[in-house]
Design a protein around this motif. Structure first.
Motif, PDB file in Angstrom:
ATOM      1  N   MET A 112     -38.607  38.493 -57.028  1.00  0.00           N
ATOM      2  CA  MET A 112     -37.499  37.840 -56.536  1.00  0.00           C
ATOM      3  C   MET A 112     -36.419  37.826 -57.804  1.00  0.00           C
ATOM      4  N   ASN A 113     -37.187  37.668 -58.999  1.00  0.00           N
ATOM      5  CA  ASN A 113     -36.452  37.548 -60.373  1.00  0.00           C
ATOM      6  C   ASN A 113     -35.541  38.848 -60.444  1.00  0.00           C
ATOM      7  N   ALA A 114     -36.007  40.080 -60.075  1.00  0.00           N
ATOM      8  CA  ALA A 114     -35.242  41.254 -59.956  1.00  0.00           C
ATOM      9  C   ALA A 114     -34.030  41.262 -58.959  1.00  0.00           C
ATOM     10  N   VAL A 115     -34.357  40.770 -58.031  1.00  0.00           N
ATOM     11  CA  VAL A 115     -33.193  40.517 -56.940  1.00  0.00           C
ATOM     12  C   VAL A 115     -32.189  39.580 -57.560  1.00  0.00           C
ATOM     13  N   VAL A 116     -32.485  38.569 -58.253  1.00  0.00           N
ATOM     14  CA  VAL A 116     -31.555  37.738 -59.137  1.00  0.00           C
ATOM     15  C   VAL A 116     -30.625  38.339 -59.931  1.00  0.00           C
ATOM     16  N   ALA A 117     -31.457  39.358 -60.804  1.00  0.00           N
ATOM     17  CA  ALA A 117     -30.911  39.893 -61.883  1.00  0.00           C
ATOM     18  C   ALA A 117     -29.944  40.940 -61.519  1.00  0.00           C
ATOM     19  N   LEU A 118     -30.163  41.728 -60.551  1.00  0.00           N
ATOM     20  CA  LEU A 118     -29.506  42.949 -60.099  1.00  0.00           C
ATOM     21  C   LEU A 118     -28.252  42.532 -59.285  1.00  0.00           C
ATOM     22  N   ALA A 119     -28.374  41.378 -58.635  1.00  0.00           N
ATOM     23  CA  ALA A 119     -27.204  40.986 -57.712  1.00  0.00           C
ATOM     24  C   ALA A 119     -25.989  41.055 -58.346  1.00  0.00           C
ATOM     25  N   PRO A 120     -25.434  40.330 -59.462  1.00  0.00           N
ATOM     26  CA  PRO A 120     -24.380  40.632 -59.889  1.00  0.00           C
ATOM     27  C   PRO A 120     -24.048  41.876 -60.416  1.00  0.00           C
ATOM     28  N   ARG A 121     -24.974  42.800 -60.939  1.00  0.00           N
ATOM     29  CA  ARG A 121     -24.643  44.037 -61.252  1.00  0.00           C
ATOM     30  C   ARG A 121     -24.382  44.961 -60.101  1.00  0.00           C
ATOM     31  N   PHE A 122     -25.248  44.547 -58.910  1.00  0.00           N
ATOM     32  CA  PHE A 122     -24.916  45.605 -57.742  1.00  0.00           C
ATOM     33  C   PHE A 122     -23.582  45.017 -57.214  1.00  0.00           C
ATOM     34  N   GLN A 123     -22.969  43.858 -57.447  1.00  0.00           N
ATOM     35  CA  GLN A 123     -21.648  43.748 -56.626  1.00  0.00           C
ATOM     36  C   GLN A 123     -20.579  44.437 -57.599  1.00  0.00           C
ATOM     37  N   ARG A 124     -20.831  44.486 -59.056  1.00  0.00           N
ATOM     38  CA  ARG A 124     -19.922  44.984 -59.890  1.00  0.00           C
ATOM     39  C   ARG A 124     -19.948  46.678 -59.956  1.00  0.00           C
ATOM     40  N   ALA A 125     -21.156  47.168 -59.439  1.00  0.00           N
ATOM     41  CA  ALA A 125     -21.253  48.854 -59.274  1.00  0.00           C
ATOM     42  C   ALA A 125     -20.248  49.224 -58.316  1.00  0.00           C
ATOM     43  N   GLY A 126     -19.789  48.700 -57.369  1.00  0.00           N
ATOM     44  CA  GLY A 126     -18.766  49.179 -56.432  1.00  0.00           C
ATOM     45  C   GLY A 126     -17.342  49.183 -56.989  1.00  0.00           C
ATOM     46  N   GLY A 127     -17.010  48.623 -58.045  1.00  0.00           N
ATOM     47  CA  GLY A 127     -15.818  48.754 -58.592  1.00  0.00           C
ATOM     48  C   GLY A 127     -14.785  47.937 -57.763  1.00  0.00           C
ATOM     49  N   ARG A 128     -13.628  48.555 -57.827  1.00  0.00           N
ATOM     50  CA  ARG A 128     -12.471  47.892 -57.239  1.00  0.00           C
ATOM     51  C   ARG A 128     -12.551  47.878 -55.682  1.00  0.00           C
ATOM     52  N   ASP A 129     -13.096  48.701 -54.988  1.00  0.00           N
ATOM     53  CA  ASP A 129     -13.417  48.783 -53.585  1.00  0.00           C
ATOM     54  C   ASP A 129     -14.441  47.758 -53.253  1.00  0.00           C
ATOM     55  N   ALA A 130     -15.510  47.423 -53.886  1.00  0.00           N
ATOM     56  CA  ALA A 130     -16.461  46.528 -53.730  1.00  0.00           C
ATOM     57  C   ALA A 130     -15.447  44.992 -53.684  1.00  0.00           C
ATOM     58  N   ARG A 131     -14.344  44.693 -54.587  1.00  0.00           N
ATOM     59  CA  ARG A 131     -14.105  43.628 -54.757  1.00  0.00           C
ATOM     60  C   ARG A 131     -12.827  43.634 -53.549  1.00  0.00           C
ATOM     61  N   VAL A 132     -12.439  44.631 -53.080  1.00  0.00           N
ATOM     62  CA  VAL A 132     -11.441  44.454 -51.875  1.00  0.00           C
ATOM     63  C   VAL A 132     -12.252  44.205 -50.587  1.00  0.00           C
ATOM     64  N   THR A 133     -13.546  44.971 -50.505  1.00  0.00           N
ATOM     65  CA  THR A 133     -14.290  44.672 -49.253  1.00  0.00           C
ATOM     66  C   THR A 133     -14.935  42.998 -49.398  1.00  0.00           C
ATOM     67  N   THR A 134     -15.352  42.655 -50.537  1.00  0.00           N
ATOM     68  CA  THR A 134     -15.518  41.289 -50.741  1.00  0.00           C
ATOM     69  C   THR A 134     -14.522  40.275 -50.161  1.00  0.00           C
ATOM     70  N   GLY A 135     -13.279  40.756 -50.542  1.00  0.00           N
ATOM     71  CA  GLY A 135     -12.287  39.768 -50.214  1.00  0.00           C
ATOM     72  C   GLY A 135     -12.038  39.857 -48.628  1.00  0.00           C
ATOM     73  N   LEU A 136     -12.080  41.056 -48.047  1.00  0.00           N
ATOM     74  CA  LEU A 136     -12.114  41.100 -46.771  1.00  0.00           C
ATOM     75  C   LEU A 136     -13.188  40.501 -46.201  1.00  0.00           C
ATOM     76  N   ALA A 137     -14.204  40.554 -46.516  1.00  0.00           N
ATOM     77  CA  ALA A 137     -15.441  39.758 -45.730  1.00  0.00           C
ATOM     78  C   ALA A 137     -15.158  38.335 -45.796  1.00  0.00           C
ATOM     79  N   VAL A 138     -14.777  37.622 -47.134  1.00  0.00           N
ATOM     80  CA  VAL A 138     -14.543  36.249 -47.090  1.00  0.00           C
ATOM     81  C   VAL A 138     -13.361  35.824 -46.421  1.00  0.00           C
ATOM     82  N   THR A 139     -12.351  36.623 -46.137  1.00  0.00           N
ATOM     83  CA  THR A 139     -11.226  36.249 -45.155  1.00  0.00           C
ATOM     84  C   THR A 139     -11.862  36.126 -43.848  1.00  0.00           C
ATOM     85  N   ALA A 140     -12.585  37.226 -43.318  1.00  0.00           N
ATOM     86  CA  ALA A 140     -13.270  37.088 -42.052  1.00  0.00           C
ATOM     87  C   ALA A 140     -14.098  35.895 -42.048  1.00  0.00           C
TER      88      ALA A 140
END
Length: 452
Positions: A1-29
């Protein structure tokens, strides 16, 4: 589970601008879902509180009827709300699947893959829940102005309580995490298939069977309502919820059939590509127009209002108030349903453009003009939009036939009202999907195609 915690923020940043837009859409929904759900539940609690008050002298006790109507409105709105919430957890699923499949091929375990997704979607759900609670607080004064039973509500009547807010902050992230984990079945089972972009298995006719059973159940309960006595209202509301929910099961299957028909009749490149896109992923198409399908069902159900309100209540103030409240409640339910459909369609269409970024960019680099890409995007929405709206309204009329007979279709006012509802709703949802046009242009402006 430590690997999941360490990878989570990097996984989110790996998507670039598209990931930020998708995250914004999901939060809005999630925020819209939470805010409107709390408002709907608050209205139900308001009617329940009024039902507990003593009946004024000389008046009939119509409180149970109002409470039953409130439950019906809750059923008609909560299903689209839950659908929007579930779709929010699946936003950007193809791009997320591709990155997770790469991690699986590199040695990540299924547990770690699921943990990453649960962490991401639960966080989005929690932020959306917090914003949704703020939206609920902002909507309270406006909802309290709605007149029912001869008076408006007090804000305190519509308050769900601190316990309700606490449950919301736990339930929304939990539901988001479960929906996100459910969407990962392909990655956990076959990461190589995801990486190679293999076509998922088609849907079977069992979906149609489920829908027929759900609709048939409501019609049977409706026909036998007179023999059920005091339990009739509860049975009708429960059967309505089941029949209404089955639209989500049969919707993608029906759109796949529409795609096959469109493919055979395609005479232009735009029609051919739109049909192929619809046939390739009917579930994604349903996520765009499914909200309108559910709203169209509500519109079909409310087409009986003119026949009901035409009942002569001269000299009966309570009857006049009830008829006026039926119109008010019906209009409020329908407006909320169509607003939900528009929000859902706009968010899902924007996410679909991002999900197809690589495909769209490669088509453009291969020489496909921007106008053709835009035409394909538009047609892939418009055809399902018209089919789903009319089909869902017709389904509602069929389901309600045992209760109201030919009243809904024999009343010119009802049919005119239904046509106006569907025309306005289609225009609203189509306008919402057009907001993704600038996003498509920005995707095409990026000439670097990422492997993703």
């Amino acid at each position: 589970m430590n690997a999941v915690v360490a990878l989570a923020p990097r996984f989110q940043r790996a998507g670039g601008r598209d990931a930020r837009v998708t995250t914004g859409l999901a939060v809005t929904a999630f925020a819209v879902t939470t805010g409107l759900t709390l408002s709907v539940v608050g209205g139900l609690l308001g009617f329940a509180d009024r039902a507990a008050l003593p009946v004024p002298p000389g008046q009939d006790d119509l409180r149970s009827l109002y409470l039953s109507l409130a439950w019906t409105a809750v059923v008609l709105l909560v299903v689209p709300l839950l659908t929007l919430g579930g779709a929010a957890a699946r936003l950007g699923v193809s791009r997320r699947d591709a990155r997770l499949a790469t991690l699986r091929l590199l040695g990540a375990t299924p547990r770690e893959v699921v943990g990453l997704t649960v962490t991401e979607t639960a966080w989005q759900g929690f932020v959306g829940a917090v914003l949704g609670i703020l939206l609920y607080g902002a909507l309270l004064p406006a909802v309290a102005l709605l007149p029912f039973q001869g008076t408006t509500f007090a804000v305190a009547e519509l308050w769900v309580g601190w316990q309700g807010l606490a449950v919301t902050l736990v339930a929304v992230p939990l539901l988001a995490a479960l929906s996100g984990a459910f969407s990962l079945r392909r990655v956990s089972v076959s990461p190589l298939g995801v990486a190679r972009r293999e076509t998922p298995k088609g849907m079977t006719w069992l979906r149609l069977v489920i829908a027929v059973v759900g609709i048939g159940l409501f019609m049977v309960v409706s026909a036998a309502a007179g023999a059920l006595g005091a339990a009739a209202v509860g049975a009708l509301v429960g059967a309505l919820a089941v029949g209404f929910a089955t639209l989500n099961a049969v919707g993608p299957w029906v759109l796949a059939l529409v795609g096959k028909v469109q493919l055979r009749r395609a005479t232009t490149p735009a029609r051919l590509l739109a049909a192929r896109r619809l046939l390739d992923d009917p579930r994604a198409a349903w996520r765009v127009v499914g909200g309108l399908g559910l709203a169209g069902f509500v519109a079909g159900a409310l087409a009986v209002l003119p026949a009901i309100t035409a009942v002569d209540t001269t000299g009966d103030p309570q009857g006049d108030t009830l008829m006026a409240d039926l119109v008010t409640g019906g209009m409020v339910t329908l407006v909320v349903a169509f607003l939900l459909a528009a929000v859902s369609a706009g968010i899902a269409q924007a996410a679909a453009v991002l999900d197809r970024r690589r495909e769209i960019a490669l088509q453009n680099l291969a020489g496909m003009p921007v106008e053709l890409l835009d035409s394909v995007r538009r047609r892939s929405v418009l055809v399902p939009l018209l089919f789903v709206s009319v089909g869902s309204a017709a389904t509602a009329l069929v389901m309600l036939f045992p209760l109201f007979g030919a009243a809904a279709v024999s009343s010119p006012q009802g049919l005119l009202l239904l046509f106006g509802f569907l025309a306005g709703g289609c225009a609203l949802v189509y306008a919402a999907t057009e907001t993704s046009r600038p996003l498509l242009r920005s995707v095409l402006a990026d000439t670097v195609v990422r492997a993703d």
